[in-house]
Design a protein around this motif. Structure first.
Motif, PDB file in Angstrom:
ATOM      1  N   UNK A  34       0.832  -1.210   0.000  1.00 37.71           N
ATOM      2  CA  UNK A  34       0.000   0.000   0.000  1.00 37.71           C
ATOM      3  C   UNK A  34       0.860   1.250   0.000  1.00 37.71           C
ATOM      4  N   UNK A  35       1.917   1.237   0.786  1.00 33.88           N
ATOM      5  CA  UNK A  35       2.788   2.411   0.866  1.00 33.88           C
ATOM      6  C   UNK A  35       3.492   2.656  -0.459  1.00 33.88           C
ATOM      7  N   UNK A  36       3.945   1.599  -1.117  1.00 25.35           N
ATOM      8  CA  UNK A  36       4.599   1.736  -2.422  1.00 25.35           C
ATOM      9  C   UNK A  36       3.654   2.370  -3.432  1.00 25.35           C
ATOM     10  N   UNK A  37       2.446   1.841  -3.521  1.00 26.72           N
ATOM     11  CA  UNK A  37       1.472   2.375  -4.474  1.00 26.72           C
ATOM     12  C   UNK A  37       1.114   3.815  -4.146  1.00 26.72           C
ATOM     13  N   UNK A  38       0.900   4.076  -2.872  1.00 28.27           N
ATOM     14  CA  UNK A  38       0.510   5.424  -2.470  1.00 28.27           C
ATOM     15  C   UNK A  38       1.617   6.437  -2.750  1.00 28.27           C
ATOM     16  N   UNK A  39       2.850   6.133  -2.370  1.00 23.47           N
ATOM     17  CA  UNK A  39       3.939   7.096  -2.545  1.00 23.47           C
ATOM     18  C   UNK A  39       4.232   7.356  -4.021  1.00 23.47           C
ATOM     19  N   UNK A  40       4.144   6.333  -4.842  1.00 26.54           N
ATOM     20  CA  UNK A  40       4.333   6.557  -6.279  1.00 26.54           C
ATOM     21  C   UNK A  40       3.257   7.489  -6.821  1.00 26.54           C
ATOM     22  N   UNK A  41       2.028   7.261  -6.410  1.00 29.17           N
ATOM     23  CA  UNK A  41       0.943   8.145  -6.843  1.00 29.17           C
ATOM     24  C   UNK A  41       1.121   9.553  -6.280  1.00 29.17           C
ATOM     25  N   UNK A  42       1.537   9.624  -5.022  1.00 32.98           N
ATOM     26  CA  UNK A  42       1.711  10.927  -4.376  1.00 32.98           C
ATOM     27  C   UNK A  42       2.734  11.784  -5.111  1.00 32.98           C
ATOM     28  N   UNK A  43       3.822  11.170  -5.561  1.00 33.17           N
ATOM     29  CA  UNK A  43       4.837  11.924  -6.310  1.00 33.17           C
ATOM     30  C   UNK A  43       4.297  12.322  -7.678  1.00 33.17           C
ATOM     31  N   UNK A  44       3.655  11.380  -8.363  1.00 30.12           N
ATOM     32  CA  UNK A  44       3.141  11.660  -9.707  1.00 30.12           C
ATOM     33  C   UNK A  44       2.091  12.757  -9.699  1.00 30.12           C
ATOM     34  N   UNK A  45       1.269  12.807  -8.641  1.00 29.14           N
ATOM     35  CA  UNK A  45       0.159  13.768  -8.592  1.00 29.14           C
ATOM     36  C   UNK A  45       0.429  14.933  -7.640  1.00 29.14           C
ATOM     37  N   UNK A  46       1.665  15.045  -7.161  1.00 31.57           N
ATOM     38  CA  UNK A  46       2.084  16.171  -6.318  1.00 31.57           C
ATOM     39  C   UNK A  46       1.250  16.319  -5.045  1.00 31.57           C
ATOM     40  N   UNK A  47       1.003  15.215  -4.380  1.00 25.98           N
ATOM     41  CA  UNK A  47       0.305  15.285  -3.095  1.00 25.98           C
ATOM     42  C   UNK A  47       1.227  15.920  -2.051  1.00 25.98           C
ATOM     43  N   UNK A  48       0.631  16.660  -1.137  1.00 30.50           N
ATOM     44  CA  UNK A  48       1.284  17.018   0.121  1.00 30.50           C
ATOM     45  C   UNK A  48       0.793  16.061   1.192  1.00 30.50           C
ATOM     46  N   UNK A  49       1.662  15.703   2.129  1.00 36.76           N
ATOM     47  CA  UNK A  49       1.276  14.835   3.227  1.00 36.76           C
ATOM     48  C   UNK A  49       1.174  15.639   4.514  1.00 36.76           C
ATOM     49  N   UNK A  50       0.022  15.542   5.153  1.00 35.95           N
ATOM     50  CA  UNK A  50      -0.173  16.130   6.478  1.00 35.95           C
ATOM     51  C   UNK A  50       0.165  15.045   7.489  1.00 35.95           C
ATOM     52  N   UNK A  51       1.199  15.307   8.301  1.00 36.23           N
ATOM     53  CA  UNK A  51       1.764  14.282   9.172  1.00 36.23           C
ATOM     54  C   UNK A  51       1.121  14.327  10.557  1.00 36.23           C
ATOM     55  N   UNK A  52       0.425  13.271  10.913  1.00 29.48           N
ATOM     56  CA  UNK A  52      -0.268  13.236  12.199  1.00 29.48           C
ATOM     57  C   UNK A  52       0.681  13.023  13.367  1.00 29.48           C
ATOM     58  N   UNK A  53       1.691  12.189  13.180  1.00 29.69           N
ATOM     59  CA  UNK A  53       2.502  11.756  14.322  1.00 29.69           C
ATOM     60  C   UNK A  53       3.918  12.318  14.358  1.00 29.69           C
ATOM     61  N   UNK A  54       4.334  13.050  13.366  1.00 34.04           N
ATOM     62  CA  UNK A  54       5.704  13.563  13.337  1.00 34.04           C
ATOM     63  C   UNK A  54       5.756  14.914  14.042  1.00 34.04           C
TER      64      UNK A  54
END
Length: 284
Positions: A236-256
């Motif tokens: 899931x993480x692999x698929x999500x991160x590849x999509x996130x880069x391709x579609x320029x997602x920003x990640x809102x970090x809950x725990x960092x």
């Protein structure tokens, strides 16, 4: 639409549990530990305001447990859910919807309080509480691995107050929702974890929850020991991160605790953080 970060408090968790089979010499480069091997964690919620809807995404662990509980999790800092809502200009009674990514105690505990007589009561009396139906069923009949994360004092009052509402769609990407955002379903960490995907000011922002708890968890094999299906988490993480880069997602970090909002880039080692921001300086 307006977005507000809501800091619900900071705590500590065992670094080994947070990184599973990854050696400490590697994970400690990004997430240094204390004398008890615990790393620092945030409980950063997100408030979404659109029209008459005021939606709180996750609620932190709350404050109703005893001193021994909080000592174990090493609370630190001065943040609290209610004071952070007040700083954003809101009162708990203003919240119309509480959206749980999942029901582990550090994500839902702040939704239920104890009143002066010790009775468990909703912290947001006017809100509908939302969870995926399959995750609710998973949580109220917990497996041995997750049982300690699903606390009855967090779950039972949600149902008895009549405020419980379900998301039932099982598509990986739910586009039609009762909210001004879409939902991505993930099943590696726990059954039917829901990640809000928010279109905001021509930008796509994803509430990363426990798919990617900290920046240190961006490498694909860096999976929490808490994940019930670690191989699925990696997929899931692999698929999500590849999509996130391709579609320029920003990640809102809950725990960092050190990174509120990040952009991503592809590197020779895989997808990594590009830049760090916060909501205020990125969108204003």
């Amino acid at each position: 639409m307006e977005l507000f970060p809501v800091e619900a408090g900071n705590f500590r968790l065992d670094g080994g549990a947070m990184f599973g089979v990854v050696p400490k010499t590697l994970w400690e480069r990004t997430n240094p530990s204390d004398a008890k091997n615990r790393i620092e964690m945030a409980s950063r919620c997100l408030l979404v305001e659109k029209g008459k809807q005021l939606i709180l995404i996750d609620t932190g662990m709350g404050n109703k447990q005893g001193d021994s509980f909080f000592r174990h999790y090493g609370l630190w800092g001065d943040y609290s859910l209610i004071s952070s809502l007040a700083r954003a200009g809101f009162h708990p009674d203003d919240i119309t919807d509480v959206f749980f990514t999942h029901l582990h105690f550090d994500h839902c505990g702040g939704a239920i309080n104890k009143d002066g007589s010790g009775t468990l009561v909703p912290a947001f009396k006017n809100a509908r509480y939302w969870v995926h139906q399959k995750h609710w069923e998973w949580a109220i009949s917990p497996n041995a691995r997750e049982k300690a994360s699903f606390l009855t004092e967090n779950l039972n009052p949600i149902e008895t107050t009549g405020q419980l509402n379900f998301i039932q769609d099982e598509e990986r990407h739910i586009k039609e929702t009762p909210f001004p955002f879409e939902i991505l379903l993930m099943n590696g960490h726990t059954e039917k974890q829901m990640l809000p995907l928010v279109q905001y000011k021509e930008t796509t922002l994803v509430f990363a929850a426990d798919l990617i708890p900290t920046v240190g968890h961006l490498p694909i094999p860096y999976i929490m020991g808490y994940d019930t299906r670690p191989l699925l988490s990696m997929e899931e993480k692999t698929q999500f991160l590849n999509r996130a880069v391709e579609e320029d997602f920003l990640l809102f970090m809950e725990h960092d605790p050190n990174h509120e909002l990040i952009s991503l880039q592809k590197t020779e080692k895989g997808v990594r953080m590009n830049e760090k921001y916060n909501l205020k300086n990125y969108f204003n």
